[in-house]
Design a protein around this motif. Structure first.
Motif, short mmCIF file in Angstrom:
data_model
loop_
_atom_site.label_atom_id
_atom_site.label_comp_id
_atom_site.label_asym_id
_atom_site.label_seq_id
_atom_site.Cartn_x
_atom_site.Cartn_y
_atom_site.Cartn_z
N UNK A 250 0.83 -1.20 0.00
CA UNK A 250 0.00 0.00 0.00
C UNK A 250 0.87 1.25 0.00
N UNK A 251 1.96 1.22 0.76
CA UNK A 251 2.83 2.40 0.86
C UNK A 251 3.40 2.79 -0.50
N UNK A 252 3.76 1.80 -1.31
CA UNK A 252 4.33 2.10 -2.62
C UNK A 252 3.29 2.71 -3.55
N UNK A 253 2.05 2.24 -3.47
CA UNK A 253 0.99 2.78 -4.31
C UNK A 253 0.68 4.23 -3.91
N UNK A 254 0.63 4.47 -2.61
CA UNK A 254 0.38 5.83 -2.11
C UNK A 254 1.50 6.77 -2.55
N UNK A 255 2.73 6.31 -2.45
CA UNK A 255 3.88 7.14 -2.87
C UNK A 255 3.78 7.46 -4.35
N UNK A 256 3.41 6.47 -5.15
CA UNK A 256 3.29 6.68 -6.59
C UNK A 256 2.23 7.73 -6.91
N UNK A 257 1.12 7.71 -6.18
CA UNK A 257 0.06 8.68 -6.44
C UNK A 257 0.50 10.09 -6.08
N UNK A 258 1.23 10.23 -4.98
CA UNK A 258 1.76 11.55 -4.63
C UNK A 258 2.64 12.09 -5.75
N UNK A 259 3.51 11.24 -6.28
CA UNK A 259 4.41 11.66 -7.35
C UNK A 259 3.62 12.04 -8.61
N UNK A 260 2.56 11.30 -8.88
CA UNK A 260 1.72 11.61 -10.04
C UNK A 260 1.05 12.96 -9.88
N UNK A 261 0.54 13.23 -8.69
CA UNK A 261 -0.12 14.51 -8.45
C UNK A 261 0.87 15.67 -8.59
N UNK A 262 2.10 15.46 -8.13
CA UNK A 262 3.12 16.50 -8.25
C UNK A 262 3.41 16.84 -9.71
N UNK A 263 3.26 15.85 -10.58
CA UNK A 263 3.57 16.06 -12.00
C UNK A 263 2.39 16.65 -12.77
N UNK A 264 1.28 16.89 -12.09
CA UNK A 264 0.07 17.32 -12.76
C UNK A 264 0.17 18.63 -13.51
N UNK A 265 0.89 19.60 -12.95
CA UNK A 265 0.98 20.90 -13.61
C UNK A 265 1.63 20.81 -14.98
N UNK A 266 2.57 19.90 -15.12
CA UNK A 266 3.29 19.77 -16.39
C UNK A 266 2.61 18.81 -17.37
N UNK A 267 1.86 17.84 -16.84
CA UNK A 267 1.35 16.77 -17.70
C UNK A 267 -0.16 16.70 -17.81
N UNK A 268 -0.87 17.64 -17.22
CA UNK A 268 -2.33 17.54 -17.18
C UNK A 268 -2.97 17.48 -18.56
N UNK A 269 -2.29 17.97 -19.58
CA UNK A 269 -2.85 17.94 -20.93
C UNK A 269 -2.62 16.61 -21.64
N UNK A 270 -1.87 15.72 -21.03
CA UNK A 270 -1.56 14.44 -21.65
C UNK A 270 -2.65 13.42 -21.37
N UNK A 271 -3.16 12.78 -22.42
CA UNK A 271 -4.20 11.77 -22.24
C UNK A 271 -3.67 10.54 -21.51
N UNK A 272 -2.41 10.19 -21.76
CA UNK A 272 -1.83 9.03 -21.07
C UNK A 272 -1.65 9.32 -19.59
N UNK A 273 -1.29 10.57 -19.26
CA UNK A 273 -1.17 10.95 -17.86
C UNK A 273 -2.52 10.86 -17.17
#
Length: 249
Positions: A31-54
């Motif tokens: 669970x900890x690894x999945x939670x960490x991955x989601x935090x990292x994904x949210x941090x990348x949102x400003x740069x990648x929010x226009x990407x359909x794959x993101x």
């Protein structure tokens, strides 16, 4: 505490919680690894929010984190049942049902997580209306309980092709879970063992309703609407906070 176990005869590994003697579901990753991955994904949102794959991966990852939360809530419900605590069972049961509803709304934000997309792809192969009904029935049955389920016995392939799709969660898994918790509560109220046969009869009825439904379902996600885009972020942050991860990795 989670320990790493190897799967016999394969190179796959799984995590299993050993913090108590209560039976736990096998987890292919912590669970900890999945939670960490989601935090990292949210941090990348400003740069990648226009990407359909993101956006696809963000929905899928948030869905996984909410599923981890559902695992915890279900475990709490089973502990309450074993302790014959009807009040706690009802509380955790309602939480579990709400998580199913939330995941369904989340999945509705992306075209790739819709039951309607799957059903339409099957119907497009039909040459006439009769074939269309047959193909849709097969498509619905495949992702639920398979054809050889009887009134009192589940198919050995039940849930083999289960999917996290909007429409499938709300119309199939939600009433299925609601019926299950209802039977658990009834067994506590009557001070009797869980009536498995009665529950399976009810499940058979739900399955037939699901398999024989021919209503048109949307094939277009609602992620183009600002309210649904906001819902993805809401569920992402909400899942992290509920799981106790208030700090970024």
């Amino acid at each position: 505490m989670q320990i790493l176990l190897s799967s016999p005869g394969t190179r796959r590994f799984l995590f299993q919680d050993k913090s108590s003697d209560f039976p736990e579901a096998h987890l292919w990753y912590s669970t900890q690894e999945v939670v960490r991955a989601l935090w990292l994904f949210l941090d990348a949102g400003n740069d990648l929010r226009g990407s359909l794959t993101y956006r696809y991966d963000l929905v899928d990852l948030t869905r996984q984190v909410l599923s981890k939360l559902a695992n915890q809530v279900y475990r709490d419900a089973m502990i309450a049942f074993r302790r014959k605590d009807a009040r706690a069972l009802n509380l955790h049961g309602q939480k579990f049902l709400q998580i199913i509803k939330d995941i369904d709304v989340l999945l509705a934000s992306d075209d790739n997580f819709l039951l309607g997309t799957w059903l339409e792809s099957a119907k497009k192969l039909a040459a006439d209306p009769s074939d269309m009904k047959l193909y849709e029935w097969n498509a619905r049955t495949q992702v639920t309980m398979w054809y050889d389920t009887t009134t009192t016995n589940q198919s050995q392939l039940h849930d083999y092709a289960n999917k996290f799709w909007s429409g499938l969660l709300e119309d199939y898994y939600l009433p299925r879970a609601s019926t299950y918790f209802g039977h658990l509560t009834k067994s506590l109220e009557e001070n009797k063992n869980f009536k498995l046969t009665e529950w399976r009869k009810r499940m058979d009825s739900l399955l037939k309703q699901m398999a024989s439904g021919y209503e048109d379902l949307s094939c277009e996600g609602q992620g183009r609407c600002s309210c649904y885009r906001k819902s993805v972020g809401f569920y992402s942050l909400g899942a992290l906070l509920i799981l106790g991860s208030t700090e970024k990795p």
